[in-house]
Design a protein around this motif. Structure first.
Motif, PDB file in Angstrom:
ATOM      1  N   ILE A   5      -1.120 -10.900  -0.165  1.00 14.03           N
ATOM      2  CA  ILE A   5      -1.073 -10.024   0.914  1.00 14.03           C
ATOM      3  C   ILE A   5      -1.922  -8.973   0.500  1.00 14.03           C
ATOM      4  O   ILE A   5      -2.283  -8.069   1.561  1.00 14.03           O
ATOM      5  N   ILE A   6      -2.352  -8.462  -0.328  1.00 17.13           N
ATOM      6  CA  ILE A   6      -2.790  -7.167  -0.584  1.00 17.13           C
ATOM      7  C   ILE A   6      -4.517  -7.837   0.389  1.00 17.13           C
ATOM      8  O   ILE A   6      -4.668  -6.812   1.018  1.00 17.13           O
TER       9      ILE A   6
ATOM     10  N   MET B 138       3.566  -1.079  -1.950  1.00 18.47           N
ATOM     11  CA  MET B 138       3.536  -0.700  -3.389  1.00 18.47           C
ATOM     12  C   MET B 138       2.764  -1.056  -4.267  1.00 18.47           C
ATOM     13  O   MET B 138       2.738  -0.351  -5.119  1.00 18.47           O
ATOM     14  N   LYS B 139       1.664  -1.775  -3.711  1.00 17.28           N
ATOM     15  CA  LYS B 139       0.947  -1.968  -4.722  1.00 17.28           C
ATOM     16  C   LYS B 139      -0.637  -2.235  -4.751  1.00 17.28           C
ATOM     17  O   LYS B 139      -1.486  -2.276  -5.091  1.00 17.28           O
ATOM     18  N   SER B 140      -0.517  -0.974  -3.257  1.00 18.84           N
ATOM     19  CA  SER B 140      -2.527  -1.089  -3.141  1.00 18.84           C
ATOM     20  C   SER B 140      -1.885   0.366  -2.606  1.00 18.84           C
ATOM     21  O   SER B 140      -1.788   0.870  -2.227  1.00 18.84           O
TER      22      SER B 140
ATOM     23  N   GLU C 259      13.851  -2.221  -0.793  1.00 18.93           N
ATOM     24  CA  GLU C 259      14.090  -2.077  -2.173  1.00 18.93           C
ATOM     25  C   GLU C 259      12.847  -0.846  -2.404  1.00 18.93           C
ATOM     26  O   GLU C 259      12.499  -0.747  -2.626  1.00 18.93           O
ATOM     27  N   SER C 260      13.149  -0.181  -1.509  1.00 19.21           N
ATOM     28  CA  SER C 260      12.332   1.453  -1.403  1.00 19.21           C
ATOM     29  C   SER C 260      12.459   2.135  -2.546  1.00 19.21           C
ATOM     30  O   SER C 260      13.836   2.210  -2.851  1.00 19.21           O
ATOM     31  N   ASN C 261      11.049   2.734  -2.237  1.00 18.61           N
ATOM     32  CA  ASN C 261      11.704   3.642  -3.674  1.00 18.61           C
ATOM     33  C   ASN C 261      10.801   5.194  -3.145  1.00 18.61           C
ATOM     34  O   ASN C 261      10.578   5.046  -2.086  1.00 18.61           O
TER      35      ASN C 261
END
Ligand code: C2E
Ligand code: MG
Ligand code: MG
Length: 557
Positions: free
Chosen positions: A366-367, A403-405, A436-438
């Motif tokens: 998805i990134i 989260m990851k990019s 599931e946020s942070n």
């Protein structure tokens, strides 16, 4: 006989070793240096890439038997022994099995010398990989013993089941209490399970925190389910007895085995693992009984992941961005469009986003795909703004991207590249992901908001802690999910709830968009709750850029 042996004593010894073969899992060997003759227990030929268990010319045979990068070390070691610079052999390295897969072995040998010359090496080879026959921690037999037990039945396996049990979130027990305490929990769980079994039910310890019960007494799935519940009660009693020092649950995967099934042993173990994973995926602390439809779906989803990966590599072939119009609800004029991803492939045709979006998220694809959509959508927005300068484009962004990019930087850079004003871009986030946020997510979203880009909370009304997000993320737009809209059409209570929601949203100075309006009648009723924007098939279905431009953009000009 396809080997040459000149020493009759060796032959006698080889024949004696042949007799021991069926009593051991290890492999005995003799190597005669002078005649370059090698003997190994016959069972080695069934396991490894070996044609015969007696052969000359070890250099040639080892070239196809030994894992290529280990060969040099082995040959050097043998050369040292031959020159008598070394008198014992103790080496851990890899051989190749029949399928060409590496298998770790430990080879130990004693050299017998005559004068200054090494004459023979005699020793034993054992596998040191994952052949766990028994487990000292739980006191149970291991996976290899389970395989042997299943092997005993041959093709004629009686009716019964495998019940695979796993401690839920065992990692957190280790993290919070230390691994020693984790080991203790494994021991106690093994005891709890064993207490519930009768003599014909066999228990094995599988990997880490998993156990397998094999019952081939003609028992059914419902028997397995009852056993699972009994074990659960036993574990609850244990937790009670230790005064809740630690609280944990177990999940169970049940695989029914009957005459109709034709599973191989490896398949049985694999399917039991799938069943346990399903139980965990469904929310843990429960059992799941294997269904071939679910497994086929799972395999299809893995296959889809492969196809998606290939499509990404192939310059996004098969992906297409569709656009669905959003209308101002008061003036009934075009506000903008939501970019919606489509995927088409030869094998499955047009795939639903509910299937391929999770696959893209699970694989992280998805990134790059999200980046591609961003560019497509901003380019489309820019081209539409030639006719409608205030046209807004909405893009769905997955929490994985957040989260990851470096999504905030990427989005801002892209708006500059396509010369789209930040306030003409809306980022839609689905609640389920934010659950599931942070702190990191919150920081990224605030960074996006500071640039002037608008934030929409998608699928509102489908999650749990909606109101908390209104405060936490301070979105600009709330998108009411179609499921909520549908319910509001059917029930007066839900309709009133929608109306109250509208008051609340406007009271907070936010905008509201109602999704999934399909008919004129729905539009009329919804307009009474005073939303800001409407979206749905009534206004237009998602379509490609060309159709969208023709239908909604250039017609009025
Ligand atoms: P969403 O963001 O809530 O998108 C709205 C969905 O509702 C779209 O489904 C749209 O086709 C559908 N819809 C719109 N109007 C109506 C209507 O009147 N009736 C009915 N029955 N449905 C309507 P779609 O395109 O299947 O997308 C489903 C979901 O997949 C989206 O929900 C979104 O969460 C996700 N998705 C789609 N494209 C992307 C994307 O590019 N990136 C990400 N991360 N997610 C995407
Ligand atoms: Mg959306
Ligand atoms: Mg939505």
């Amino acid at each position: 006989m396809d080997y040459i042996i000149k020493n009759p004593n060796i032959l006698t010894q080889c024949n004696a070793m042949d007799m021991l073969d069926s009593c051991m899992d290890d492999y005995l060997f003799i190597y005669d240096f002078a005649h370059d003759f090698f003997y190994i227990s016959p069972s080695a030929t069934r396991r490894f890439n070996l044609k015969s268990n007696r052969f000359n010319n070890i250099g040639d045979v080892f070239r196809t038997l030994v894992y290529p990068s280990d060969l040099q070390t082995l040959l050097e070691n043998i050369a040292q022994i031959k020159n008598a610079t070394n008198t014992s052999h103790d080496l851990r390295y890899r051989w190749l099995d029949k399928q060409g897969k590496p298998v770790w072995i430990n080879c130990r040998g004693q050299v017998i010398t005559e004068g200054e010359h090494s004459r023979y090496m005699i020793g034993c080879i054992n596998e040191i990989g994952n052949q766990q026959f028994a487990d000292n921690l739980s006191g149970l037999l291991g996976e290899s013993s389970l395989r042997n037990y299943l092997k005993e039945f041959g093709a004629d396996i009686p009716n019964g089941y495998l019940l695979r049990l796993g401690i839920d979130d065992f990692k957190s027990i280790n993290e919070n209490f230390g691994t020693e305490y984790g080991d203790q929990i494994i021991q106690e769980t093994a005891k709890c399970i064993s207490k519930c079994l009768h003599s014909e039910q066999h228990i094995y310890r599988m990997v880490a925190d998993e156990f397998m019960i094999a019952d081939f007494t003609g028992a059914s799935v419902s028997d397995a389910a009852k056993l699972y519940q009994r074990i659960r009660r036993e574990i609850d009693a244990f937790i009670d007895a230790i005064q809740y020092k630690v609280v944990f649950t177990i999940s169970g995967g049940i695989l029914e085995i009957d005459k109709e099934h034709n599973y191989s042993i490896s398949n049985m173990i694999k399917l039991s693992e799938f069943s346990l994973n399903e139980a965990k995926r469904n929310g843990r602390n429960q059992f799941y009984s294997f269904l071939s439809e679910d497994y086929e779906e799972y395999i299809k989803q893995r296959d889809l992941e492969k196809i998606l990966r290939k499509a990404v590599r192939n310059n996004y072939k098969g992906f297409e961005v569709y656009y669905q119009p959003l209308f101002y609800s008061d003036t009934q004029t075009l506000y903008g469009a939501e970019a919606l991803l489509r995927f088409h492939c030869d094998k499955y045709g047009t795939v639903s986003p509910s299937k391929f979006i999770p696959a893209l998220e699970d694989t992280g694809l998805i990134i790059p795909v999200g980046r591609w959509i961003l560019h497509q959508a901003l380019s489309a927005c820019k081209s539409i703004q030639k006719w409608i300068p205030n046209f807004r484009i909405s893009i769905n962004v997955s929490y994985i991207q957040v989260m990851k990019s470096r999504i905030a930087d990427e989005i801002l850079l892209a708006t500059r590249q396509y010369e789209v004003q930040p306030e003409h871009l809306v980022i839609e986030l689905t609640e389920s992901g934010i659950l599931e946020s942070n702190i990191h997510i919150k920081k990224m979203l605030l960074q996006i908001k500071e640039t002037g880009i608008l934030l929409a909370l998608d699928d509102f009304g489908t999650g749990y802690s909606n109101f908390h997000y209104l405060y936490d993320l301070q979105p600009d737009i709330i998108k009411i999910d179609r499921s909520f809209t549908e319910k509001a059409m059917e029930s007066e209570y839900e309709y009133n709830l929608l109306s109250l929601m509208s008051n609340l949203v406007h009271g907070l100075n936010l905008k509201m968009c109602v999704e999934g309006i399909e008919t004129g009648e729905e539009e009329k009723r919804i307009s009474q709750v005073d939303p800001d924007y409407n979206q749905g098939f009534y206004y237009g279905r998602p379509c490609n850029l060309e159709q969208f431009t023709k239908q909604f953009v250039t017609t009025g000009s």
